[in-house]
Design an enzyme around this catalytic site. Sequence first.
Site, PDB file in Angstrom:
ATOM      1  CB  SER A 110      -0.868  -0.022   1.009  1.00  0.00           C
ATOM      2  OG  SER A 110      -2.003   1.089   0.670  1.00  0.00           O
TER       3      SER A 110
ATOM      4  CG  HIS B   5      -5.214  -3.068   0.672  1.00  0.00           C
ATOM      5  ND1 HIS B   5      -4.575  -2.685  -0.205  1.00  0.00           N
ATOM      6  CD2 HIS B   5      -5.107  -2.211   1.505  1.00  0.00           C
ATOM      7  CE1 HIS B   5      -4.616  -1.039   0.095  1.00  0.00           C
ATOM      8  NE2 HIS B   5      -3.592  -1.120   0.975  1.00  0.00           N
TER       9      HIS B   5
ATOM     10  CD  GLU C 298      -5.518  -4.740  -3.898  1.00  0.00           C
ATOM     11  OE1 GLU C 298      -5.808  -3.703  -2.795  1.00  0.00           O
ATOM     12  OE2 GLU C 298      -5.088  -5.394  -3.660  1.00  0.00           O
TER      13      GLU C 298
END
Length: 303
Positions: free
Chosen positions: A111, A275, A248
């Site tokens: 991320s 995610h 996700e």
Amino acid sequence: MKTGTKIITLDNGYHLWTNTQGTGDIHLLALHGGPGGEHEYWEDAAKQLKKQGLDVQVTMYDQLGSWYSDSPDFGDPKNRKDILNYDYFLNEVDEVREKLGLDNFYLIGQSWGGLLVQEYAAKFGQHLKGAIISSMVDRIDDYTKHLEEVREKALTPEQVAYMKDCEAKGDYDNDKYQSYVDILNKGYIDRKQPSKLSHLIDVTNTDIYGAFQGDNEFVVTGKLAEWNFTDQLKNIKVPTLVTFGEHETMPIETGKRMAEMIPNAKFVSTPEGGHHHMIDNPDVYYDHLATFIREVENKTFNK
């Protein structure tokens, strides 16, 4: 490098918590997300790669302000100006690399960490064998558009309207709003429940998270709203793996496009993964990662 915990002192005087697991001559430095999150989803990375037949030393660390590392006073305007920016966290990665004696290594980021991987590979790629961008787009517009699609799929029109009304008012704390966030989290962030990443308290540094992201994963009101690295993808010259979860917050089509634009990259996705797909489906996630590293090591990785 010795395994276990090592506290390093940055040139700015702050201390960072680092931890190394695993054996072997292959080194992987792991960056967490958030920003303001922490290292925990990487704790078993060396063990998972060993299950795939690959000996890798994995080093993780908590970025400044996160969990086990020092946390500056972000009520101080100077700290906010000096630290809450992309350049600070990018240069911190390289300082950690230098202080740990890493070179010719692999860099993985989840991320927000995947944003730092993109920027690091473009600027400091001479230190890397390979880069792994885990669940991060190259431009936030793709992410925010996908979030709207996710909400409309997972919630009723009335629930979506309620969330948008709360967001327009800045009313994020009420229980009803947060209950809808929880539905989205379980569908697109941590699909495997109960989540291994749950804490008795929220350990996210909300000063950092709020400055870049906002209140939660499904709104972007901070600095990230304008982040766009698309034009720089061509400058990532090292072998690169782009990996997204099948279900996700980040749009899979963006991941595929990124792998086309990066000169030497491949895209993979993790079935039933959200995610945090390294937690949701570790066998597939780490098979992809081990295959990538093995191919780079054997000089057989080709786009």
